[in-house]
Design a protein around this motif. Structure first.
Motif, PDB file in Angstrom:
ATOM      1  N   PHE A  52       0.864  -1.178   0.000  1.00 25.58           N
ATOM      2  CA  PHE A  52       0.000   0.000   0.000  1.00 25.58           C
ATOM      3  C   PHE A  52       0.900   1.228   0.000  1.00 25.58           C
ATOM      4  N   PRO A  53       0.495   2.307  -0.673  1.00 26.14           N
ATOM      5  CA  PRO A  53       1.326   3.519  -0.674  1.00 26.14           C
ATOM      6  C   PRO A  53       1.616   3.995   0.750  1.00 26.14           C
ATOM      7  N   ALA A  54       2.874   4.217   1.051  1.00 26.41           N
ATOM      8  CA  ALA A  54       3.273   4.538   2.424  1.00 26.41           C
ATOM      9  C   ALA A  54       2.619   5.805   2.941  1.00 26.41           C
ATOM     10  N   HIS A  55       2.501   6.819   2.096  1.00 23.45           N
ATOM     11  CA  HIS A  55       1.988   8.106   2.565  1.00 23.45           C
ATOM     12  C   HIS A  55       0.519   8.055   2.956  1.00 23.45           C
ATOM     13  N   ALA A  56      -0.188   6.995   2.517  1.00 23.45           N
ATOM     14  CA  ALA A  56      -1.626   6.893   2.772  1.00 23.45           C
ATOM     15  C   ALA A  56      -1.941   5.984   3.949  1.00 23.45           C
ATOM     16  N   THR A  57      -0.920   5.551   4.682  1.00 20.10           N
ATOM     17  CA  THR A  57      -1.141   4.637   5.801  1.00 20.10           C
ATOM     18  C   THR A  57      -0.466   5.165   7.055  1.00 20.10           C
ATOM     19  N   ALA A  58      -1.017   4.780   8.202  1.00 17.77           N
ATOM     20  CA  ALA A  58      -0.394   5.163   9.465  1.00 17.77           C
ATOM     21  C   ALA A  58       0.945   4.464   9.644  1.00 17.77           C
ATOM     22  N   VAL A  59       1.016   3.177   9.287  1.00 17.64           N
ATOM     23  CA  VAL A  59       2.294   2.470   9.423  1.00 17.64           C
ATOM     24  C   VAL A  59       3.358   3.102   8.531  1.00 17.64           C
ATOM     25  N   GLY A  81       5.624  10.918  -6.177  1.00 13.09           N
ATOM     26  CA  GLY A  81       4.263  11.443  -6.176  1.00 13.09           C
ATOM     27  C   GLY A  81       3.465  10.868  -5.030  1.00 13.09           C
ATOM     28  N   LEU A  82       2.396  11.540  -4.668  1.00 15.26           N
ATOM     29  CA  LEU A  82       1.537  11.114  -3.562  1.00 15.26           C
ATOM     30  C   LEU A  82       0.138  10.847  -4.113  1.00 15.26           C
ATOM     31  N   PRO A  83      -0.068   9.674  -4.683  1.00 15.41           N
ATOM     32  CA  PRO A  83      -1.369   9.389  -5.312  1.00 15.41           C
ATOM     33  C   PRO A  83      -2.504   9.388  -4.305  1.00 15.41           C
ATOM     34  N   ARG A  84      -3.658   9.771  -4.763  1.00 13.71           N
ATOM     35  CA  ARG A  84      -4.841   9.807  -3.915  1.00 13.71           C
ATOM     36  C   ARG A  84      -5.457   8.413  -3.856  1.00 13.71           C
ATOM     37  N   VAL A  85      -5.568   7.875  -2.650  1.00 15.75           N
ATOM     38  CA  VAL A  85      -6.169   6.565  -2.440  1.00 15.75           C
ATOM     39  C   VAL A  85      -7.635   6.713  -2.043  1.00 15.75           C
ATOM     40  N   SER A  86      -7.921   7.691  -1.206  1.00 12.13           N
ATOM     41  CA  SER A  86      -9.305   8.042  -0.866  1.00 12.13           C
ATOM     42  C   SER A  86      -9.417   9.556  -0.964  1.00 12.13           C
ATOM     43  N   VAL A 107      -3.628  12.414   2.016  1.00 16.85           N
ATOM     44  CA  VAL A 107      -2.746  13.578   1.945  1.00 16.85           C
ATOM     45  C   VAL A 107      -1.932  13.495   0.661  1.00 16.85           C
ATOM     46  N   THR A 108      -2.091  14.479  -0.194  1.00 15.79           N
ATOM     47  CA  THR A 108      -1.359  14.503  -1.465  1.00 15.79           C
ATOM     48  C   THR A 108      -0.442  15.711  -1.584  1.00 15.79           C
ATOM     49  N   ALA A 109      -0.425  16.576  -0.581  1.00 17.53           N
ATOM     50  CA  ALA A 109       0.428  17.767  -0.592  1.00 17.53           C
ATOM     51  C   ALA A 109       1.692  17.503   0.206  1.00 17.53           C
ATOM     52  N   ARG A 116      -6.555   8.929   9.184  1.00 13.79           N
ATOM     53  CA  ARG A 116      -7.947   9.309   9.412  1.00 13.79           C
ATOM     54  C   ARG A 116      -8.699   9.260   8.087  1.00 13.79           C
ATOM     55  N   GLU A 117      -9.076   8.052   7.730  1.00 20.56           N
ATOM     56  CA  GLU A 117      -9.805   7.781   6.487  1.00 20.56           C
ATOM     57  C   GLU A 117      -8.967   8.104   5.249  1.00 20.56           C
ATOM     58  N   GLU A 118      -7.656   8.100   5.382  1.00 26.72           N
ATOM     59  CA  GLU A 118      -6.778   8.409   4.251  1.00 26.72           C
ATOM     60  C   GLU A 118      -6.545   7.206   3.345  1.00 26.72           C
ATOM     61  N   SER A 119      -6.635   5.998   3.919  1.00 27.63           N
ATOM     62  CA  SER A 119      -6.469   4.797   3.105  1.00 27.63           C
ATOM     63  C   SER A 119      -7.810   4.220   2.671  1.00 27.63           C
TER      64      SER A 119
END
Length: 250
Positions: free
Chosen positions: A137-144, A164-169, A173-175, A195-198
């Motif tokens: 899973f994209p690292a930036h979109a998960t708490a782990v 890049g920071l692809p949008r998963v939901s 966070v993409t910035a 918080r609902e990012e994944s």
């Protein structure tokens, strides 16, 4: 053929074989030549020839008119013991967290720009999550992922940002600036949040497993429904488990 040409040819063959083996997705059974060619971008003639070699070596097996991953790959995977000791050491802590909260716990490491899940214990009160052992899973979109990135070399964070920071939901966070601020807070608190990012409806708290040098080797997390899991209540337990486990690691 000169040595340089032979090396290039070997690398190309290895890359194509890897592409064929890694194109299978969760839920796939047998895939035909046409579908494998479509997914990998390889010519059908090459797919036909290479899958034949993989079947001969026992890495693929024929099923009807297609091929599927063979059990030999599972056997090879079990020999990949680089993280086996970590999974065994973490299991009691994961079990305690699941028992105490009835929610799902994860153990993950960072590989490239993604987290790879090494162990998952699913809780009876938790949502059905798309994560799976061995899944990414994209690292930036998960708490782990954020827990690990916060205690990783700057070059690792830079590589994630460069990809890049692809949008998963819709809440991912993409910035880069926001991610930097989140990572700074993780370094202060030892806790990262999703918080609902994944995925919508799901929240998560994670804490890093840090080595003697202070860098993160992995992270563990607790996930549950947004309207049921109080992050402020469970986060201290996640952090305590991560700190205790970190002390046991060599």
């Amino acid at each position: 053929m000169c040595p340089a040409d032979r090396n290039d040819s070997d690398a190309s063959t290895a890359a194509r074989l890897a592409a064929l083996l890694t194109t299978f997705s969760p839920g796939d059974d047998a895939l035909g030549v046409s579908e494998l060619a479509r997914r990998t971008g390889l010519p059908k003639s090459s797919v036909h020839r290479l899958t034949g070699h993989l079947v001969t070596q026992g890495l693929l097996e024929r099923s009807g008119t297609g091929v599927r991953l063979a059990l030999k790959l599972f056997e090879i995977g079990q020999l990949a013991v680089r993280q086996r000791g970590l999974v065994d050491a973490a299991r009691p802590y994961l079990e305690d967290l699941r028992e105490a909260t009835r929610n799902t716990v994860h153990l993950a490491v960072l590989e490239g720009t993604e987290v790879v899940y090494l162990d998952i214990l699913r809780g009876p009160d938790a949502p059905a999550l798309p994560s799976r052992v061995g899944g990414r899973f994209p690292a930036h979109a998960t708490a782990v992922g954020k827990a690990i990135l916060a205690f990783s070399p700057q070059s690792t964070v830079d590589a994630v940002l460069a990809a890049g920071l692809p949008r998963v939901s819709e809440r991912t966070v993409t910035a880069p600036g926001i991610l930097h601020r989140q990572l700074a807070r993780v370094r202060e608190e030892g806790l990262a949040y999703d918080r609902e990012e994944s995925g919508l409806g799901v929240v998560c708290a994670a804490s890093p497993l840090r080595g003697a040098d202070g860098t993160a080797r992995a992270a563990l997390s607790l996930s549950g429904w947004t309207n049921r899991l109080r992050l402020d209540r469970v986060a201290p337990a996640v952090r305590t488990a991560a700190l205790a486990l970190s002390r046991t690691l060599p």
